[in-house]
Structure formats: C-alpha cells, structure tokens
Design a protein around this motif. Sequence first.
Motif, PDB file in Angstrom:
ATOM      1  N   LYS A 123      43.889 132.207  31.641  1.00 53.39           N
ATOM      2  CA  LYS A 123      42.773 132.815  30.897  1.00 53.39           C
ATOM      3  C   LYS A 123      41.629 133.138  31.851  1.00 53.39           C
ATOM      4  O   LYS A 123      41.336 132.383  32.769  1.00 53.39           O
ATOM      5  N   GLY A 155      37.513 134.144  31.883  1.00 48.68           N
ATOM      6  CA  GLY A 155      36.295 134.142  31.082  1.00 48.68           C
ATOM      7  C   GLY A 155      35.342 135.226  31.541  1.00 48.68           C
ATOM      8  O   GLY A 155      35.071 135.356  32.733  1.00 48.68           O
ATOM      9  N   ASP A 192      32.357 127.991  25.791  1.00 48.33           N
ATOM     10  CA  ASP A 192      33.523 128.876  25.699  1.00 48.33           C
ATOM     11  C   ASP A 192      34.600 128.400  26.675  1.00 48.33           C
ATOM     12  O   ASP A 192      35.789 128.401  26.368  1.00 48.33           O
ATOM     13  N   SER A 243      38.430 126.647  25.916  1.00 50.03           N
ATOM     14  CA  SER A 243      39.667 127.317  26.331  1.00 50.03           C
ATOM     15  C   SER A 243      40.661 126.360  27.002  1.00 50.03           C
ATOM     16  O   SER A 243      41.769 126.754  27.347  1.00 50.03           O
TER      17      SER A 243
END
Length: 139
Positions: free
Chosen positions: A45, A47, A55, A59
């Motif tokens: 992932k 960001g 956030d 994750s």
Amino acid sequence: MANAASGMAVHDDCKLKFLELKAKRTYRFIVFKIEEKQKQVVVEKLGEPSQSYDDFTASLPADECRYAVYDFDFVTAENCQKSRIFFIAWSPDTSRVRSKMIYASSKDRFKRELDGIQVELQATDPTEMGLDVIRSRAN
C-alpha cells in the motif's frame, strides 16, 4: 537476489517507491508485505502525501506482520521544519509464529535495501508506535 538466511528477495518496486518517498516526497508512507509463495518483499500500500498518521496505522493489519516506512514531518524546538523517515517492523502478538520468524529474519537485509532510513521502530501493538512515540524518537 534472495537472502540465504530467510530466502526473501526484495522486489525492485520496493526500492523505487522508497526513493520516490525519500527524494520527491511522493508518498507519506509505504506498507510492505512478504509474499511467501514468491519469496519476496512487495509493496502492499502507498499512502498519499495528504494522508495522516492515523491513515497509516489503519492500513496495518491487526493480526499480520508488515514492514512499513513513514515520512514524519515535525517542527523542532527551534521552530525548524524537519522530517524523519521511520522504518517500522510491525509484528503483532496475534500474528502467526511462522510469519513473525520470517519477518524477523528478513528485516535487516530488507532495511539495508532502503538507503535513508533514520529511525527504526519495532512494534507488537499500536501503543508501541503511537504518535507520541514517533514524536519522541524523531527529535
């Protein structure tokens, strides 16, 4: 190249995305995952620069290990804007023993591939990588 100790290779994308985070500040954070079948570390992932620390922590899976890099901006006591790149080895107590062992044995080699890490953090639960911990380690 796979590491003899853990057998994990590092996907080129990991290094490329890290360089973009470090040099261009394209990302706020990157979460990396070990793909056991492929025997390599991959990007899971990315960001966006606008995303917050919350956030980022959201994750990370609650019961699986991950590596992560977080670009932390802060202001010093002298009122200077600074940034530190954190490497976080996320290894929750609830994750599988095999997974913890693979992540632990691959960590140092993976970290060496990412040139420019300034602070390393090992966390087994969210309190060990809270914003207060990040702030105190950044200075």
